[in-house]
Design a protein around this motif. Structure first.
Motif, mmCIF file in Angstrom:
data_model
loop_
_atom_site.group_PDB
_atom_site.id
_atom_site.type_symbol
_atom_site.label_atom_id
_atom_site.label_comp_id
_atom_site.label_asym_id
_atom_site.label_seq_id
_atom_site.Cartn_x
_atom_site.Cartn_y
_atom_site.Cartn_z
ATOM 1 N N GLY A 32 6.058 126.343 9.350
ATOM 2 C CA GLY A 32 5.563 126.304 7.982
ATOM 3 C C GLY A 32 4.805 125.034 7.632
ATOM 4 O O GLY A 32 4.587 124.760 6.455
ATOM 5 N N VAL A 33 4.403 124.262 8.637
ATOM 6 C CA VAL A 33 3.617 123.047 8.374
ATOM 7 C C VAL A 33 2.376 123.083 9.254
ATOM 8 O O VAL A 33 2.473 123.313 10.459
ATOM 9 C CB VAL A 33 4.433 121.757 8.659
ATOM 10 C CG1 VAL A 33 3.574 120.516 8.419
ATOM 11 C CG2 VAL A 33 5.686 121.718 7.786
ATOM 12 N N VAL A 54 7.606 126.178 -2.477
ATOM 13 C CA VAL A 54 8.868 125.423 -2.431
ATOM 14 C C VAL A 54 9.934 126.272 -3.152
ATOM 15 O O VAL A 54 11.111 126.244 -2.808
ATOM 16 C CB VAL A 54 8.677 124.032 -3.078
ATOM 17 C CG1 VAL A 54 10.009 123.365 -3.386
ATOM 18 C CG2 VAL A 54 7.825 123.157 -2.150
ATOM 19 N N HIS A 55 9.498 127.041 -4.143
ATOM 20 C CA HIS A 55 10.303 128.134 -4.703
ATOM 21 C C HIS A 55 9.737 129.432 -4.114
ATOM 22 O O HIS A 55 8.555 129.748 -4.309
ATOM 23 C CB HIS A 55 10.224 128.154 -6.230
ATOM 24 C CG HIS A 55 10.904 126.982 -6.857
ATOM 25 N ND1 HIS A 55 10.346 126.252 -7.884
ATOM 26 C CD2 HIS A 55 12.104 126.410 -6.590
ATOM 27 C CE1 HIS A 55 11.185 125.279 -8.233
ATOM 28 N NE2 HIS A 55 12.258 125.351 -7.453
ATOM 29 N N GLY A 56 10.603 130.180 -3.410
ATOM 30 C CA GLY A 56 10.132 131.279 -2.570
ATOM 31 C C GLY A 56 9.425 132.409 -3.298
ATOM 32 O O GLY A 56 8.585 133.094 -2.718
ATOM 33 N N GLY A 88 6.643 125.857 1.773
ATOM 34 C CA GLY A 88 7.918 125.184 1.515
ATOM 35 C C GLY A 88 9.144 125.945 1.986
ATOM 36 O O GLY A 88 9.947 125.433 2.747
ATOM 37 N N HIS A 89 9.304 127.182 1.514
ATOM 38 C CA HIS A 89 10.569 127.882 1.751
ATOM 39 C C HIS A 89 10.291 129.330 2.166
ATOM 40 O O HIS A 89 10.503 130.263 1.383
ATOM 41 C CB HIS A 89 11.417 127.834 0.477
ATOM 42 C CG HIS A 89 12.885 128.053 0.696
ATOM 43 N ND1 HIS A 89 13.398 128.671 1.818
ATOM 44 C CD2 HIS A 89 13.963 127.718 -0.077
ATOM 45 C CE1 HIS A 89 14.724 128.730 1.719
ATOM 46 N NE2 HIS A 89 15.084 128.137 0.582
ATOM 47 N N PRO A 90 9.846 129.515 3.425
ATOM 48 C CA PRO A 90 9.481 130.873 3.870
ATOM 49 C C PRO A 90 10.634 131.873 3.767
ATOM 50 O O PRO A 90 10.414 133.028 3.384
ATOM 51 C CB PRO A 90 9.066 130.676 5.333
ATOM 52 C CG PRO A 90 8.825 129.222 5.512
ATOM 53 C CD PRO A 90 9.604 128.501 4.468
ATOM 54 N N LYS A 91 11.877 131.438 4.080
ATOM 55 C CA LYS A 91 13.007 132.383 4.042
ATOM 56 C C LYS A 91 13.219 132.931 2.633
ATOM 57 O O LYS A 91 13.459 134.124 2.442
ATOM 58 C CB LYS A 91 14.297 131.687 4.491
ATOM 59 C CG LYS A 91 14.475 131.643 5.991
ATOM 60 C CD LYS A 91 15.886 131.128 6.299
ATOM 61 C CE LYS A 91 15.949 130.624 7.730
ATOM 62 N NZ LYS A 91 17.191 129.883 7.991
#
Ligand SMILES: [Zn+2]
Length: 330
Positions: A32-33, A54-56, A88-91
């Motif tokens: 993710g980077v 960062v918020h999915g 930020g937050h792939p999951k």
């Protein structure tokens, strides 16, 4: 192709660790980077971190970034500035949730302990940002952390300037946001350990959290109002001078008070769907709390931002803000 990076991050599926694009090359230092490095480094241009999701469940910025990657693939853009792109937050994005265990955007603080997957992700992302900024000590440092808000807003697109003791963004930099369609800015009055605060606090970066409209599922975002923001991101990636507009076309606010939830029984007197930046007159009863009692607006009107009655006891249920002048203009 770079435009496959977002789907590969989400799946997750194998993705090359490096490649070339017009004007430079890229690497994927961790999941993710994506780091873009131009062939020629101009020390005048900002080294920029651009982070999304960062918020999915905040997907409009993901779509905006996808567009930029397509333009790089099509060689409609030429890489001209060091740029770190962060998913930020792939999951949480796959789960279509804000977070899995806890709010990632409160954990960007060195030495913070915790075992949730968000704690681990925060450590990975802080390290990626450290490595990136340390590689470019001579370039100005910039971080745009792109979000969408949970609720409607009187100002659909607004910036949050994280707290810092030191200097504010310049009039020119505020002018970039103005040209990019930002309508309001909220100046934080104390440390809050968000991702943009991390870059401002530890790396002296010019950094903002940018709220770009309201949450919608992937593919259902209206990107039209975000075209000027896309143009700003494109200029930063290409190392060209961004468009500027009158910085004082932005309405600036400062945090006057925090409405804290103290008790187990807490409620607001206003509707759940009240937009951000709604004004309440002096004497208005804003909330009831079985420990703290009611909150009543004092002598000056206040505007309510980020209200959330469901926070745990001891946490902030809303920010109360009032108009101010542009930081650094006095
Ligand atoms: Zn967010």
């Amino acid at each position: 192709m770079l435009s496959d990076w977002i789907p590969a991050t989400l799946e997750p599926a194998p993705f090359p660790t490096e490649g070339r694009c017009r004007g430079g090359h890229w690497l994927t230092p961790c999941w993710g980077v994506l780091e873009l490095t131009p062939d020629h480094i101009n020390p005048q241009v900002p080294a920029s971190v651009i982070s999304v999701a960062v918020h999915g469940n905040e997907t409009a910025p993901v779509e905006l970034l996808g567009d930029l990657l397509c333009q790089l693939d099509a060689e409609k853009m030429t890489l001209g500035a060091p740029t770190l792109l962060i998913f930020g937050h792939p999951k949480a994005c796959v789960a279509q949730q804000r977070y899995i265990d806890t709010n990632l955007n409160r954990l960007f603080q060195r030495g913070l302990e915790g075992t949730t997957q968000e704690h681990h992700r925060a450590i990975e992302l802080m390290s990626a940002v450290d490595d990136f900024f340390e590689r470019y000590p001579s370039n100005p440092h910039l971080h745009l952390d792109l979000h969408t808000a949970i609720r409607r807003s009187e100002y659909p697109r607004f910036a949050v300037l994280p707290y810092a003791e030191r200097t504010s963004p310049t009039a020119t930099q505020w002018g970039w946001l103005s040209a990019a369609g930002i309508q309001a800015a909220l100046v934080q009055h104390q440390h809050s350990w968000t991702f943009s605060h991390y870059s401002r606090h530890y790396h002296q970066a010019t950094a903002w959290t940018l709220e770009l409209g309201q949450v919608a599922p992937m593919g259902q975002n209206d990107l039209e109002p975000l075209a000027p923001m896309g143009a700003l991101l494109s200029a930063l990636i290409q190392g060209s001078a961004p468009s500027t507009d009158n910085p004082d076309a932005i309405t600036y606010f400062v945090v006057r008070d925090e409405l804290m939830r103290q008790g187990d029984h807490f409620s607001f007197h206003f509707a759940d769907d009240t937009p951000n930046f709604t004004t309440f007159k002096p004497g208005t009863r804003l909330s009831e709390d079985d420990i703290a009692g009611p909150y009543i607006v004092g002598d000056d009107p206040v505007l309510v931002v980020f209200p959330n009655p469901q926070v745990e006891a001891g946490a902030r249920a809303a920010l109360l803000v009032t108009p101010t002048s542009r930081p650094g203009s006095a």
